[in-house]
Scaffold this active site. Structure first.
Site, PDB file in Angstrom:
ATOM      1  N   HIS A 168      -2.174   0.572   7.080  1.00 51.23           N
ATOM      2  CA  HIS A 168      -2.496   0.900   5.689  1.00 51.23           C
ATOM      3  C   HIS A 168      -2.063   2.334   5.398  1.00 51.23           C
ATOM      4  O   HIS A 168      -1.895   3.150   6.312  1.00 51.23           O
ATOM      5  CB  HIS A 168      -3.999   0.740   5.472  1.00 51.23           C
ATOM      6  N   ASP A 224      -7.967   5.886  -2.281  1.00 60.71           N
ATOM      7  CA  ASP A 224      -7.162   4.713  -1.922  1.00 60.71           C
ATOM      8  C   ASP A 224      -6.732   4.000  -3.202  1.00 60.71           C
ATOM      9  O   ASP A 224      -7.465   3.169  -3.744  1.00 60.71           O
ATOM     10  CB  ASP A 224      -7.960   3.766  -1.028  1.00 60.71           C
ATOM     11  N   CYS A 274       0.818  -1.215   0.000  1.00 59.80           N
ATOM     12  CA  CYS A 274       0.000   0.000   0.000  1.00 59.80           C
ATOM     13  C   CYS A 274       0.852   1.267   0.000  1.00 59.80           C
ATOM     14  O   CYS A 274       0.465   2.272  -0.613  1.00 59.80           O
ATOM     15  CB  CYS A 274      -0.954  -0.012   1.188  1.00 59.80           C
TER      16      CYS A 274
END
Length: 648
Positions: free
Chosen positions: A448, A464, A404
Site C-alpha cells: 500500500h 490515506d 493506491c
C-alpha cells in the site's frame, strides 16, 4: 577385478534417478541451455543402458565439460558466485553420467549427488523442500546399497535404506540442538542479490498495483495482547520524498537529527517474522519505539538495518499507535517536502492554488483534497489506464481511475503545490488473521501507499487518500475494495471456508517450521541451554556433551545390531514347520526338544491316523527344504499351502 566389472542397467537407472532428483529443483534458476545439456546427458546415458551399448569415446565428456565452463563464464562472467558455482556443480554431476563405467565412477556420482542436495537449500528451506530432499536421499542410499550388494532386491534395499536414515535421526537432532549456531547464513559463500518480489526504494504509476497480484508472504505478525483494528495496521516501509514528474524516490540529502516522537499512547507489542527481501528496511506499525534487534530509525521514521535482510528474520517490536512526529521539523526537511519539478501538471497546480486562496488553513485544504477524491467520481482499480507526461493531471481530470500509488502521488503533489509539506509512504496495510495459529499474515498483495503531511503543532500526520475513495480497502482488504477482483490470486479472493481452512493449516505448519527449525538461531539455542541448566556452559564443555551424546547413541545402535547378529535366525521353511507344530500342540501333542521331524510325524500319525497323509506331506516337504537342498521356488509355496490347509 571389482573396479573393472561393468555396471548393470538397474544400477545405472538408479544413479540417473538420483541425479535427476537432486537436480530437478534447480531447473527454475538454471540457464535454459544448461538444463537442456543436463537432460540430454541423462537421457543419452539411460538410452545406452537400455539398449546395452557401450559408452562412446572418452574424449567427448571433457570436450562438453570445457564447452560448458566457457558457456558459464559468458553467462555469469565468473565461476565463484553462488549461481555460477551451483550451476557448474549440477552440470558436472549430470555430465559425469557420460563416463559412468566402473563402480568407482558410480561411487563418485553418489558423492556428487549428496553435495548437490545441500545446494537446494540455498534457494528454498521450506518443509516441502526438506521432505523432497529426504525422499531424494532415500533414493541415493538405496542406489548405494545396490552398488554394494547387487544381489539384494529392491524392497529389501528400500527397507535397509529407510532403517539407516531412521537411525541417523537421533544423531541429527543432537547436532541440530547442541551444535554451536553461527550468526548469519550457514553458507560461507556470498549471497547473490536475488531478485525478490516486494517493495523497492521508488514508486511509479502501476508499480504497487502489479505487486498486489503476488500472493507471496511478506511477513507474519503475532501480537502479545489484543491486536489493533485493521484500519490502524499501517506497516511503515520506505518513505519517498523526491519526485521527478514520474517516479517518487527516497531522499538523498543529509541524515538530519534523530526523529522525535511525543504524546505517545496506545502501546502495542508484537513479534514479526520477516521474509528475506534483500533490502535494508524493516516493517513495523507506525510508530515503532523499540526493536529487539540492531536497527536504527532515519529522520523520516524508516526502520532500517545496516545490512540487507537476506535471510528470514524474527524480531520483537513495540509501537505507539497514537503519537506526534517531529512537531519541530528541521527547515531543510520541510523544503525537501515542498519541492516539485517545474513545468508539469499545470491543472493540478492551478487547483491547489485555488484551494490556497479559498481556504484559510492547511487542515481545511487537506480536507478539500480528500473531498475532491470522494465526490468527483474517482474509482479504485487494479488496471488503471496509461498516463501521459503530466501523469497527475491525467489522473485527476481525465482517467480518475487508479490504484493506491495514484492517489498517494497525486495527493502529495496537490499538497506541495498548495505549499503544504508532504511525502509518500509505502509499506503494507492490514493483514489476514490465521485463527488457528493466532497470528496475522501480511502478503505482497497487501502492499500500500499513503501520504504524510506536516501540520504546524501536529507534526507529520498520516493521510490515506485511498480510504476517501474506497474505505473497504482499509477496513476489509484489497479483494473487497476492487470491483473486479478476478485478476487477484485465487486464495486472495476466495470465500470458500474449507479452502481458507486448508490454507491456514498449511501456513501454520510453515510458520512453526520457520519459527522452530529455520529460526533456531544462537539466541534460541542459548535460551534452550539456559532452560536445561547449562546457562554458563563453555564451548569446550558443549563439544564434550555433543561427543558424549553421539557416542552413547552410536553405542546403543551398535549393541542392537550386534544383538541381531547373535539372534537365532530361522528360515521361511522353519517358520512354516513351527506353525504346523503349534497347531498339533494346541490339540494335545507337543513336540519334544530333542525330537526330530520324522519321529514327531510318526507320533502324530499314531494320534491322528485320519490325517496321516497331510502330516507325511508336510514333514517330507520340510525335510527336503531344510536338509535336502531342494529349490525353494517350487517347494516353499507347496509347503505354505499344505500348512495353511492343515486342520485337526
Amino acid at each position: 577385478m571389482a573396479e573393472s566389472r561393468p555396471l548393470s542397467p538397474p544400477l545405472v537407472y538408479g544413479l540417473l534417478l538420483a541425479v535427476l532428483m537432486v537436480s530437478a529443483p534447480h531447473a527454475d534458476h538454471l540457464p535454459l541451455w544448461v538444463s537442456a545439456v543436463c537432460v540430454l546427458a541423462l537421457a543419452w546415458r539411460g538410452y545406452l543402458a537400455r539398449i546395452g551399448l557401450a559408452l562412446g569415446n572418452r574424449w567427448l565428456p571433457p570436450v562438453i565439460t570445457v564447452g560448458g565452463i566457457i558457456g558459464l563464464l559468458i553467462e555469469f562472467h565468473t565461476l565463484f558466485s553462488q549461481e555460477a558455482s551451483v550451476t557448474l556443480l549440477v552440470m558436472l554431476t549430470s555430465l559425469k553420467m557420460l563416463e559412468l563405467r566402473t563402480p568407482r565412477d558410480a561411487t563418485l556420482a553418489i558423492y556428487l549427488s549428496c553435495f548437490v542436495i545441500i545446494t537446494n537449500f540455498f534457494y528454498s528451506q521450506t518443509i516441502l523442500t526438506a521432505l523432497f530432499m529426504f525422499a531424494t536421499l532415500l533414493a541415493i542410499v538405496t542406489t548405494w546399497l545396490h552398488l554394494q550388494s547387487a544381489g539384494m532386491r529392491l524392497k529389501p534395499r528400500l527397507r535397509v535404506a529407510g532403517l539407516l536414515m531412521a537411525q541417523s535421526v537421533p544423531l541429527m537432532l543432537v547436532l541440530f540442538i547442541l551444535f554451536p549456531r553461527v550468526q548469519g547464513p550457514l553458507w560461507g559463500m556470498p549471497q547473490d542479490d536475488l531478485s525478490k518480489t516486494g517493495l523497492t526504494d521508488s514508486m511509479s504509476p502501476g508499480s504497487i498495483s502489479k505487486l498486489s497480484l503476488s500472493d507471496e508472504i511478506a511477513f507474519r505478525v503475532t501480537f502479545k495482547d489484543a491486536p489493533p483494528l485493521r484500519e490502524q495496521m499501517y506497516w511503515r516501509g520506505p518513505v519517498l520524498t523526491e519526485y521527478d514528474g514520474r517516479s517518487w524516490t527516497m531522499a538523498k540529502g543529509p541524515p538530519g537529527r534523530p526523529p522525535q516522537l511525543d504524546n505517545l499512547s496506545a502501546e502495542s507489542d508484537y513479534s514479526v517474522m520477516l521474509e528475506p527481501h534483500y533490502k535494508t528496511w524493516l516493517f513495523a506499525l507506525e510508530m515503532p519505539v523499540f526493536t529487539s534487534i540492531a536497527s536504527f530509525q532515519t529522520n523520516d521514521f524508516q526502520l532500517r538495518r545496516r545490512n540487507i535482510v537476506s535471510t528470514r528474520l524474527q524480531y520483537e517490536v513495540r509501537s505507539q499507535l497514537a503519537f506526534r512526529a517531529n512537531a519541530e521539523e528541521e527547515p531543510f526537511q520541510l523544503r525537501q517536502a515542498l519541492q516539485l519539478p517545474a513545468g508539469i501538471n499545470p491543472r493540478a497546480r492551478q487547483l491547489a492554488q485555488e484551494w490556497r486562496k479559498t481556504y484559510p488553513s492547511n487542515d481545511i485544504i487537506m480536507l478539500a483534497a480528500l473531498r475532491h477524491f470522494s465526490q468527483q467520481g474517482f474509482t479504485y482499480t487494479l488496471e488503471p489506464p496509461q498516463l501521459g507526461p503530466n501523469a497527475v493531471d491525467d489522473f485527476l481530470f481525465d482517467t480518475r481511475a487508479g490504484f493506491c500509488e495514484h492517489y498517494a502521488s497525486s495527493f502529495v503533489f496537490l499538497m506541495r503545490a498548495a505549499g503544504i509539506p508532504a511525502r509518500v509512504v509505502t509499506g503494507y496495510q492490514g493483514g489476514q488473521y490465521n485463527a488457528l495459529g493466532g497470528y496475522f499474515i501480511v502478503r505482497q498483495s497487501d502492499a500500500h501507499a499513503w501520504a504524510e503531511v506536516w501540520l504546524q503543532g501536529r507534526g507529520w500526520v498520516r493521510v490515506d487518500p485511498t480510504a476517501a475513495v474506497s474505505p473497504a480497502r482499509v477496513q476489509s482488504g484489497l479483494a473487497a475494495a476492487v470491483p473486479n477482483n478476478a485478476a487477484l490470486p485465487l486464495m486472495a479472493r476466495t470465500s470458500s471456508a474449507w479452502l481458507l481452512r486448508l490454507r491456514f493449516n498449511l501456513d501454520l505448519i510453515a510458520y512453526q517450521w520457520n519459527q522452530w527449525v529455520l529460526g533456531y538461531d544462537a539466541a534460541h539455542q542459548l535460551s534452550l541451554l539456559d532452560k536445561l541448566g547449562m546457562a554458563d556452559i563453555t564451548w569446550g564443555k558443549l563439544a564434550l556433551y555433543i561427543m558424549g551424546t553421539l557416542g552413547l547413541l552410536i553405542g546403543v545402535f551398535a549393541l542392537l545390531m550386534l544383538r541381531r547378529l547373535y539372534a537365532r535366525r530361522i528360515s521361511e521353511a522353519q517358520r512354516l514347520y513351527l506353525k504346523f507344530c503349534r497347531r498339533l500342540e494346541k490339540s494335545g501333542l507337543a513336540r519334544a526338544t530333542h525330537e526330530g521331524p520324522l519321529d514327531f510325524a510318526a507320533r502324530a500319525t499314531q494320534a491322528w491316523p485320519q490325517h496321516s497323509a497331510a502330516i507325511a506331506e508336510i514333514t517330507a516337504r520340510y525335510v527336503a527344504l531344510r536338509y535336502g537342498g531342494v529349490d525353494e521356488r517350487n517347494e516353499l509355496p507347496a509347503l505354505r499351502r499344505a500348512v495353511g490347509a492343515f486342520k485337526l
